[in-house]
Motif scaffolding. Structure first.
Motif, PDB file in Angstrom:
ATOM      1  N   LEU A  16       0.863  -1.211   0.076  1.00  0.00           N
ATOM      2  CA  LEU A  16      -0.124   0.195  -0.084  1.00  0.00           C
ATOM      3  C   LEU A  16       0.866   1.266   0.121  1.00  0.00           C
ATOM      4  O   LEU A  16       0.388   2.096  -0.816  1.00  0.00           O
ATOM      5  N   VAL A  17       1.989   1.222   0.871  1.00  0.00           N
ATOM      6  CA  VAL A  17       2.733   2.674   0.529  1.00  0.00           C
ATOM      7  C   VAL A  17       3.530   2.964  -0.505  1.00  0.00           C
ATOM      8  O   VAL A  17       3.840   4.141  -0.626  1.00  0.00           O
ATOM      9  N   ASN A  18       3.605   1.709  -1.324  1.00  0.00           N
ATOM     10  CA  ASN A  18       4.074   2.306  -2.455  1.00  0.00           C
ATOM     11  C   ASN A  18       3.267   2.774  -3.703  1.00  0.00           C
ATOM     12  O   ASN A  18       3.567   2.898  -4.749  1.00  0.00           O
ATOM     13  N   GLN A  19       1.839   2.921  -3.272  1.00  0.00           N
ATOM     14  CA  GLN A  19       0.854   3.245  -4.271  1.00  0.00           C
ATOM     15  C   GLN A  19       0.462   4.760  -3.939  1.00  0.00           C
ATOM     16  O   GLN A  19      -0.629   5.291  -4.140  1.00  0.00           O
ATOM     17  N   GLY A  20       1.396   5.874  -3.470  1.00  0.00           N
ATOM     18  CA  GLY A  20       1.026   7.219  -3.490  1.00  0.00           C
ATOM     19  C   GLY A  20       1.067   7.525  -2.082  1.00  0.00           C
ATOM     20  O   GLY A  20       1.962   7.097  -1.199  1.00  0.00           O
ATOM     21  N   LYS A  21       0.422   8.525  -1.666  1.00  0.00           N
ATOM     22  CA  LYS A  21       0.289   9.088  -0.302  1.00  0.00           C
ATOM     23  C   LYS A  21      -0.518   8.279   0.779  1.00  0.00           C
ATOM     24  O   LYS A  21      -1.699   8.130   0.356  1.00  0.00           O
ATOM     25  N   VAL A  22      -0.026   7.915   1.840  1.00  0.00           N
ATOM     26  CA  VAL A  22      -0.616   6.916   2.656  1.00  0.00           C
ATOM     27  C   VAL A  22      -0.567   7.372   4.142  1.00  0.00           C
ATOM     28  O   VAL A  22       0.768   7.575   4.579  1.00  0.00           O
ATOM     29  N   LEU A  23      -1.333   7.781   4.970  1.00  0.00           N
ATOM     30  CA  LEU A  23      -1.252   7.861   6.313  1.00  0.00           C
ATOM     31  C   LEU A  23      -1.527   6.537   7.130  1.00  0.00           C
ATOM     32  O   LEU A  23      -2.769   6.377   6.919  1.00  0.00           O
ATOM     33  N   VAL A  24      -0.576   6.231   7.958  1.00  0.00           N
ATOM     34  CA  VAL A  24      -0.848   5.026   8.727  1.00  0.00           C
ATOM     35  C   VAL A  24      -1.090   5.267  10.163  1.00  0.00           C
ATOM     36  O   VAL A  24      -0.075   6.046  10.813  1.00  0.00           O
TER      37      VAL A  24
END
Length: 102
Positions: A16-24
């Motif tokens: 998921l983190v490789n697919q754009g902007k992600v806040l975890v």
């Protein structure tokens, strides 16, 4: 357009983190500030666009917690195209989170 906050398993995070902007959001179900942050993130999700917001249970994803060097909860990490952009610990207010994402 609003986004939806969803819970994922640790195995999903790397992809998921490789697919754009992600806040975890790394959280624990037994943590009061984590529960409050969950409500704040739902409000943030109604406003922001272009970012995926996900949560990961600190207690059931130990390997992922260790891999990303998360030492406490709640901890939020913003990723952009696989790279960690910023990290913030503790309960935060909506304006601070929106600023973090922008």
């Amino acid at each position: 357009m609003a986004v939806e906050v969803r819970e994922i398993k640790g195995e999903e995070l790397d992809q998921l983190v490789n697919q754009g902007k992600v806040l975890v959001d790394f959280y624990s179900k037994t943590c009061g500030p984590c529960k409050m942050l969950g409500f704040v993130l739902k409000d943030v999700a109604k406003i922001v666009d272009g970012v995926e917001i996900v949560t990961i249970d600190f207690d059931t994803n130990k390997e992922t917690v260790e891999r990303y060097s998360v030492e406490s909860y709640p901890t939020m990490i913003l990723f952009n195209n696989g790279q960690e952009v910023t990290r913030i610990k503790g309960l935060q207010q909506k304006p601070k989170i929106i600023q973090m994402i922008s």
